[in-house]
Scaffold this motif. Structure first.
Motif, PDB file in Angstrom:
ATOM      1  N   VAL A   1       0.842  -1.194   0.000  1.00  0.00           N
ATOM      2  CA  VAL A   1       0.000   0.000   0.000  1.00  0.00           C
ATOM      3  C   VAL A   1       0.878   1.245   0.000  1.00  0.00           C
ATOM      4  N   VAL A   2       0.443   2.247  -0.752  1.00  0.00           N
ATOM      5  CA  VAL A   2       1.137   3.533  -0.795  1.00  0.00           C
ATOM      6  C   VAL A   2       0.099   4.636  -0.633  1.00  0.00           C
ATOM      7  N   THR A   3       0.390   5.622   0.213  1.00  0.00           N
ATOM      8  CA  THR A   3      -0.481   6.787   0.326  1.00  0.00           C
ATOM      9  C   THR A   3       0.349   8.034   0.578  1.00  0.00           C
ATOM     10  N   ASP A   4      -0.180   9.183   0.143  1.00  0.00           N
ATOM     11  CA  ASP A   4       0.428  10.456   0.511  1.00  0.00           C
ATOM     12  C   ASP A   4      -0.202  10.993   1.781  1.00  0.00           C
ATOM     13  N   GLY A   5      -1.061  10.185   2.425  1.00  0.00           N
ATOM     14  CA  GLY A   5      -1.584  10.478   3.747  1.00  0.00           C
ATOM     15  C   GLY A   5      -0.832   9.672   4.778  1.00  0.00           C
ATOM     16  N   GLY A   6      -1.576   9.092   5.737  1.00  0.00           N
ATOM     17  CA  GLY A   6      -0.919   8.310   6.774  1.00  0.00           C
ATOM     18  C   GLY A   6      -1.803   7.210   7.306  1.00  0.00           C
ATOM     19  N   TYR A   7      -1.214   6.320   8.084  1.00  0.00           N
ATOM     20  CA  TYR A   7      -1.911   5.171   8.639  1.00  0.00           C
ATOM     21  C   TYR A   7      -2.083   5.300  10.150  1.00  0.00           C
ATOM     22  N   ARG A   8      -3.035   4.552  10.669  1.00  0.00           N
ATOM     23  CA  ARG A   8      -3.153   4.354  12.111  1.00  0.00           C
ATOM     24  C   ARG A   8      -2.676   2.931  12.427  1.00  0.00           C
ATOM     25  N   ASP A   9      -2.458   2.647  13.697  1.00  0.00           N
ATOM     26  CA  ASP A   9      -2.028   1.309  14.125  1.00  0.00           C
ATOM     27  C   ASP A   9      -0.719   0.887  13.463  1.00  0.00           C
ATOM     28  N   ALA A  10       0.206   1.840  13.328  1.00  0.00           N
ATOM     29  CA  ALA A  10       1.444   1.559  12.595  1.00  0.00           C
ATOM     30  C   ALA A  10       2.205   0.342  13.120  1.00  0.00           C
ATOM     31  N   PRO A  11       2.369   0.169  14.434  1.00  0.00           N
ATOM     32  CA  PRO A  11       3.102  -1.020  14.894  1.00  0.00           C
ATOM     33  C   PRO A  11       2.449  -2.325  14.450  1.00  0.00           C
ATOM     34  N   ALA A  12       1.112  -2.375  14.478  1.00  0.00           N
ATOM     35  CA  ALA A  12       0.415  -3.591  14.059  1.00  0.00           C
ATOM     36  C   ALA A  12       0.494  -3.779  12.543  1.00  0.00           C
ATOM     37  N   ILE A  13       0.510  -2.706  11.786  1.00  0.00           N
ATOM     38  CA  ILE A  13       0.682  -2.835  10.335  1.00  0.00           C
ATOM     39  C   ILE A  13       2.063  -3.396  10.026  1.00  0.00           C
ATOM     40  N   ARG A  14       3.078  -2.909  10.714  1.00  0.00           N
ATOM     41  CA  ARG A  14       4.436  -3.443  10.518  1.00  0.00           C
ATOM     42  C   ARG A  14       4.467  -4.940  10.782  1.00  0.00           C
ATOM     43  N   ALA A  15       3.730  -5.369  11.783  1.00  0.00           N
ATOM     44  CA  ALA A  15       3.729  -6.782  12.172  1.00  0.00           C
ATOM     45  C   ALA A  15       3.124  -7.675  11.097  1.00  0.00           C
ATOM     46  N   THR A  16       2.290  -7.122  10.217  1.00  0.00           N
ATOM     47  CA  THR A  16       1.704  -7.937   9.145  1.00  0.00           C
ATOM     48  C   THR A  16       2.740  -8.311   8.096  1.00  0.00           C
TER      49      THR A  16
END
Length: 247
Positions: A122-137
């Motif tokens: 996924v690519v966005t010029d915005g941002g994500y929430r739950d970044a640590p959990a996204i990294r874990a995926t």
């Protein structure tokens, strides 16, 4: 106009997996493309792998109070959530958030679902929430910066798989997205095969030049390549890339 998010050839994908986004940007520049790099978009995790795949786009506009609520967000026809189920395996979900980081363009449950479905990243010029959990995926993701607030606070999804502008770059569905440790670049679909060849050639020449530099050779006449150094490189390749003797 019809766009395709069909997979690129495996040969082209493998070549792009070996090259840097800077090499790709240079190859595009030689063809007159000056605005292909998504400036300000960074990898969510430094250790995440290379990202390569055709773009499947989602476009946001600013939210409006009468249309955007958590109740409406939970509807099955909400395009943000539909995008998670429709983005093809092997594709890159490219989210145009018009640079807005006041609310999340994605969270960890969406990332987990995309990973399970075989989406490349996924690519966005915005941002994500739950970044640590996204990294874990383990899903390669790129953003401007973290954006923990709930999506409906600032973002309203309006279109899937249409041309978008992400980080100031025009991206059409099917354009090939490449992300690495530095950032993200977009390749017009019809140029993907030849850009992959040129970029890989540049990487391999740089390996040759780096070996010479490590042995004390000047970059003058070596990098960027000249006709003479290129002929020297071709001879070295033809010889099977033997270890270079000290110069």
């Amino acid at each position: 106009m019809t766009y395709t998010t069909e997979p690129i050839s495996e040969q082209t994908r493998q070549r792009l997996m070996k090259v840097g986004t800077a090499n790709i940007a240079n190859a595009l520049l030689r063809r007159g493309f000056r605005n292909a790099y998504l400036l300000g978009v960074q990898p969510l995790a430094p250790e995440q792998g290379q990202l390569v795949g055709p773009a499947f786009t989602l476009r946001f506009i600013p939210s409006r109070e009468d249309l955007d609520s958590m109740a409406n967000y939970s509807r099955d026809d909400n395009l943000h959530r539909v995008a998670i189920e429709q983005c093809p395996a092997g594709a890159v979900l490219l989210i145009d958030a018009f640079g807005n980081t006041r609310a999340a363009a994605m969270g960890d449950m969406m990332a987990a679902r995309l990973k399970m479905r075989g989406v490349a990243g996924v690519v966005t010029d915005g941002g994500y929430r739950d970044a640590p959990a996204i990294r874990a995926t383990g899903l390669p993701c790129f953003q401007q910066r973290s954006a923990p607030p709930a999506t409906p606070l600032a973002l309203h999804p309006v279109a899937l798989n249409e041309p978008v502008g992400c980080a100031g770059v025009a991206i059409y569905p099917g354009d090939v997205i490449v992300g690495d440790g530095e950032g993200v670049v977009a390749i017009p679909r019809h140029l993907a095969d030849e850009i992959a060849i040129d970029a890989l050639d540049a990487v391999e020449y740089e390996e040759f030049a780096a070996q010479h530099i490590a042995r004390g050779r000047s970059i003058l006449g070596l990098f960027p390549a000249t006709m003479e150094s290129r002929a020297e490189y071709d001879t070295w390749v033809a010889a099977g890339r033997p270890p270079l003797e000290k110069i």
